[in-house]
Design a protein around this motif. Structure first.
Motif, mmCIF file in Angstrom:
data_model
loop_
_atom_site.group_PDB
_atom_site.id
_atom_site.type_symbol
_atom_site.label_atom_id
_atom_site.label_comp_id
_atom_site.label_asym_id
_atom_site.label_seq_id
_atom_site.Cartn_x
_atom_site.Cartn_y
_atom_site.Cartn_z
ATOM 1 N N LYS A 217 0.828 -1.207 0.000
ATOM 2 C CA LYS A 217 0.000 0.000 0.000
ATOM 3 C C LYS A 217 0.865 1.261 0.000
ATOM 4 C CE LYS A 217 -4.067 -1.962 2.254
ATOM 5 N NZ LYS A 217 -4.879 -1.979 3.497
ATOM 6 N N GLU A 218 1.978 1.249 0.818
ATOM 7 C CA GLU A 218 2.869 2.410 0.830
ATOM 8 C C GLU A 218 3.474 2.644 -0.546
ATOM 9 O OE1 GLU A 218 5.680 1.566 3.840
ATOM 10 O OE2 GLU A 218 4.298 1.975 5.520
ATOM 11 N N GLU A 219 3.921 1.529 -1.169
ATOM 12 C CA GLU A 219 4.483 1.672 -2.515
ATOM 13 C C GLU A 219 3.423 2.142 -3.503
ATOM 14 O OE1 GLU A 219 6.129 -2.081 -3.336
ATOM 15 O OE2 GLU A 219 7.903 -1.808 -2.062
ATOM 16 N N GLN A 220 2.209 1.662 -3.312
ATOM 17 C CA GLN A 220 1.133 2.130 -4.190
ATOM 18 C C GLN A 220 0.885 3.621 -4.007
ATOM 19 O OE1 GLN A 220 -2.270 -0.298 -3.449
ATOM 20 N NE2 GLN A 220 -1.515 -2.050 -4.650
ATOM 21 N N THR A 221 0.945 4.093 -2.735
ATOM 22 C CA THR A 221 0.762 5.533 -2.502
ATOM 23 C C THR A 221 1.892 6.337 -3.148
ATOM 24 O OG1 THR A 221 1.869 5.213 -0.368
ATOM 25 C CG2 THR A 221 -0.541 5.240 -0.369
ATOM 26 N N LYS A 410 12.883 4.507 -13.792
ATOM 27 C CA LYS A 410 13.671 3.756 -12.812
ATOM 28 C C LYS A 410 12.802 3.315 -11.635
ATOM 29 C CE LYS A 410 18.067 6.061 -13.854
ATOM 30 N NZ LYS A 410 19.117 6.964 -13.325
ATOM 31 N N ASP A 411 11.984 4.269 -11.119
ATOM 32 C CA ASP A 411 11.103 3.921 -9.990
ATOM 33 C C ASP A 411 10.084 2.859 -10.378
ATOM 34 O OD1 ASP A 411 12.414 5.723 -8.377
ATOM 35 O OD2 ASP A 411 11.046 7.383 -8.890
ATOM 36 N N SER A 412 9.522 2.986 -11.590
ATOM 37 C CA SER A 412 8.529 1.990 -12.032
ATOM 38 C C SER A 412 9.168 0.614 -12.192
ATOM 39 C CB SER A 412 7.891 2.436 -13.347
ATOM 40 O OG SER A 412 8.879 2.507 -14.364
ATOM 41 N N GLU A 416 8.048 -2.446 -10.115
ATOM 42 C CA GLU A 416 7.608 -3.679 -10.765
ATOM 43 C C GLU A 416 8.338 -4.879 -10.186
ATOM 44 O OE1 GLU A 416 5.376 -4.530 -12.974
ATOM 45 O OE2 GLU A 416 4.541 -2.518 -13.213
ATOM 46 N N GLU A 417 9.659 -4.726 -9.951
ATOM 47 C CA GLU A 417 10.407 -5.832 -9.351
ATOM 48 C C GLU A 417 9.875 -6.165 -7.958
ATOM 49 O OE1 GLU A 417 14.440 -4.665 -9.386
ATOM 50 O OE2 GLU A 417 14.717 -4.913 -11.563
ATOM 51 N N GLN A 423 4.137 -10.432 -5.244
ATOM 52 C CA GLN A 423 3.171 -11.377 -5.814
ATOM 53 C C GLN A 423 3.636 -12.816 -5.624
ATOM 54 O OE1 GLN A 423 2.559 -10.254 -9.866
ATOM 55 N NE2 GLN A 423 1.113 -8.589 -9.371
ATOM 56 N N ARG A 424 4.931 -13.049 -5.838
ATOM 57 C CA ARG A 424 5.451 -14.398 -5.627
ATOM 58 C C ARG A 424 5.277 -14.838 -4.181
ATOM 59 N NH1 ARG A 424 11.143 -13.441 -8.865
ATOM 60 N NH2 ARG A 424 10.244 -13.367 -10.994
ATOM 61 N N SER A 425 5.645 -13.920 -3.255
ATOM 62 C CA SER A 425 5.483 -14.272 -1.833
ATOM 63 C C SER A 425 4.014 -14.479 -1.484
ATOM 64 C CB SER A 425 6.083 -13.171 -0.962
ATOM 65 O OG SER A 425 5.410 -11.938 -1.193
#
Length: 652
Positions: A217-221, A410-412, A416-417, A423-425
């Motif tokens: 959520k923080e990364e989404q913000t 770069k941030d995207s 994404e990584e 998602q894997r976790s």
């Protein structure tokens, strides 16, 4: 004429025995509407009211009975409620629920059976060569009852043995059930431990998932804020590009206007040159016209002088009037032409004045165009400066946008990584949760199967208990029937003894009258007849005083009514009222048995009632058991003595 009844009685005999039940057959016609409150009563001939019945039963109908059809039915009057043998005539009467008589049968009587009627005939198939023929055996009823009693005792012993075996099996099954229950409890505890452990792991995984979701959520913000900044920059870029386009369009419009004004200025210059040339031509024409006007004025002056001279010489020269008139006409013509020329000159003057005004206007417009041209040149210079500044600002914005896009890429890529890692976790955690849910579901299915097995075992135990109860009730019922048959055998034995005594007394009287038999023989016969059964009877009487009471003072049945058995209110309302004459009787009043119920009542109530009555009567019957068995053992000896005495007599 005989009355046509709605119900017809069939197969009504002339005589019936009160010691056996009486079957009453009847046919319900299609005109009669049957109801559950219909009843059949046993009445004496000459009865006057429906309350004068001796006993009654409910008129039953088959389960598949349909109204409006003929149906054959049958009811039974129990032997214990039939009247005593007498010459009184009786008849069956069918009474419906409204109290109306629907049918009456033919008359009949109740009589006692003869001594020879106590013998029973049995059919026995021959096993020899003549297999098609059957044998008829005449056996005393007491012997038949004794053989049946022995068979019942053997069956009772077998049932008791089977009951013991069933009890042992039940105890073994209980032990197995306890062991299975303990094992199941152990498995359940282990499963509960596993479930608690899995729950703890599930809570830990949920906490990890919540932390991951929080980071996501923080990364989404952050991504949303970067996206907002990007959108703001893109909007600013679009606004600057739109501003540049507007400025370019304004410059184009200004250049077009400048070109148009230059072309108009050149046109105005050409017009001014043309106007100057026209002005010069007009001035030359004006000069020419002025000269002509001066010439005409001079001519007019000369003409006026000549006219005056002529006018002075008119009087003198009357003869030359015609010539003068001609000259006057010519002069007048010339004068009109001169006037015309003056008018033309005035029009040309007006045109000159208008041309002058136009020239002044063109000069003024030329001055205004010069001013506008200077202003447009200044605006063009200012627009070019603004365009240059806008181009510089757009270049700066493009550089900043390129930098921001690089950082955003770069941030995207980093986001994404991280998103793929999350998602894997999350997928791994989801797989773990699915495995845990599958294991929990398997455990629940195992628990459910164990519960089902436990329920099945409990159901089987309940069925076995019910079977044991049914077997116990059947054995009790058989024991009660055997005891009842023993009582009947005792009563028959007493009747046989009484008949034997009467027969011996009658034979003695006949022998005394005839005088053919010696006294010694008669002395031996009473000793043999009275000495055999009396000790057995005395022994049985000593052992069971209740038998003495039955033999010497038989109990009289009390007054019976349907209200004594705790019947429901609906049954009390539907039973016929008791006869008023029965209230004053001191003798036995015979009525319907206690477990009488409605035609469609379930059989479970009767079974429960019979089992309760058996349990209540067990203590009394156990007290009489020893005396009954001794009486049963004495029956063969008594039978042999009776047959030997009867064989010795002359009447036999």
């Amino acid at each position: 004429m005989d009355k046509v009844w709605l119900v017809e009685f069939r197969n009504v005999g002339c005589t019936y025995f009160p010691q056996s039940r009486v079957d009453c057959h009847y046919t319900i016609s299609q005109q009669h509407s049957w109801s559950s409150s219909d009843w059949i009563g046993l009445f004496k001939v000459g009865w006057t009211s429906a309350k004068d019945y001796e006993t009654f039963v409910w008129a039953l109908a088959p389960a598949d009975y349909e109204e409006g059809t003929d149906v054959n039915c049958c009811v039974q009057f129990q032997a214990s409620y039939l009247p005593k043998p007498s010459s009184q005539e009786y008849e069956f009467v069918y009474v419906d629920g409204k109290g109306e008589v629907c049918s009456r049968s033919s008359t009949f009587t109740f009589c006692a059976p003869k001594p020879l009627e106590d013998l029973v005939t049995l059919e026995e198939a021959s096993h020899g060569e003549d297999e098609g023929t059957d044998m008829l055996l005449v056996v005393p009823r007491a012997e038949l009852l004794q053989s049946r009693l022995q068979e019942c005792l053997q069956e009772r012993a077998k049932l008791l043995h089977e009951q013991e075996v069933a009890k042992r099996q039940k105890e073994e099954e209980r032990e197995e059930y306890k062991r299975a229950k303990e094992a199941w409890d152990r498995q359940r505890r282990g499963l509960e431990r596993d479930v608690t452990r899995l729950k703890e792991e599930l809570t830990q995984s949920r906490e990890k998932i919540e932390e991951i979701e929080r980071k996501q959520k923080e990364e989404q913000t952050l991504g949303e804020s970067l996206a907002q900044e990007k959108t703001a920059l893109m909007n600013a870029k679009e606004a600057s590009e739109a501003r540049i386009r507007e400025l370019e369009e304004d410059i184009r419009t200004l250049t077009q206007r400048a070109v148009e004004r230059e072309t108009e200025f050149e046109r105005i210059k050409e017009r001014a040159k043309r106007a100057v040339a026209l002005r010069k031509e007009e001035e030359s024409e004006r000069k020419i016209l002025k000269t002509k006007l001066e010439q005409t004025e001079a001519e007019l002056r000369s003409l006026a002088k000549e006219f005056q001279s002529l006018r002075n010489s008119l009087a003198q020269r009357d003869t030359s009037v015609l010539q003068l008139q001609n000259s006057i006409t010519t002069l007048t013509q010339k004068l009109t032409t001169a006037h015309r020329k003056e008018a033309e000159s005035e029009a040309s003057l007006k045109e000159m004045r208008s041309l002058r005004e136009r020239l002044h206007m063109s000069e003024r417009t030329a001055e205004g165009l010069k001013r506008d041209l200077s202003v447009m040149v200044a605006q063009r210079d200012h627009g070019q400066a603004e365009q240059h500044q806008a181009q510089l600002q757009a270049a700066r914005l493009a550089i900043q946008l390129a930098d921001v896009s690089m950082t955003l890429r770069k941030d995207s890529a980093h986001w994404e990584e991280e998103r793929e890692n999350l998602q894997r976790s999350a997928e791994m955690d989801h797989k773990r949760l699915e495995k845990l849910n599958a294991e929990i579901q398997r455990m629940e299915e195992k628990l459910q199967e164990e519960r089902m097995e436990r329920v099945k075992q409990e159901v089987e135990l309940g069925r076995e208990k019910d079977c044991n109860r049914v077997q116990l009730s059947e054995t009790r019922r058989e024991l009660q029937e055997l005891k009842a048959s023993l009582r009947v055998a005792q009563k028959e034995k007493e009747l046989l003894q009484a008949e034997k005594r009467e027969l011996m007394e009658y034979i003695c009287q006949l022998e005394q009258k005839i005088g053919t038999v010696t006294t010694a023989r008669w002395d031996a016969a009473p000793i043999a007849s009275t000495g055999g059964p009396d000790p057995a009877v005395s022994d049985s009487e000593d052992e069971s005083p209740e038998v003495l009471q039955i033999l010497h003072s038989p109990r009289t049945l009390g007054h019976y009514s349907l209200c004594e058995q705790g019947q429901p209110d609906s049954l009390l309302l539907s039973t016929p009222p008791p006869s008023p004459r029965d209230m004053d009787r001191s003798a036995v009043v015979i009525n319907q048995p206690a477990p009488l119920s409605l035609p469609h009542q379930a059989a479970a109530n009767t079974l429960a009632h019979s089992s309760d009555s058996e349990e209540e009567s067990d203590p009394v019957q156990c007290g009489r058991k020893s005396s009954g068995e001794e009486m049963a053992l004495l029956l063969p000896e008594y039978k042999d003595t009776v047959l030997s005495d009867l064989a010795d007599t002359s009447l036999w």
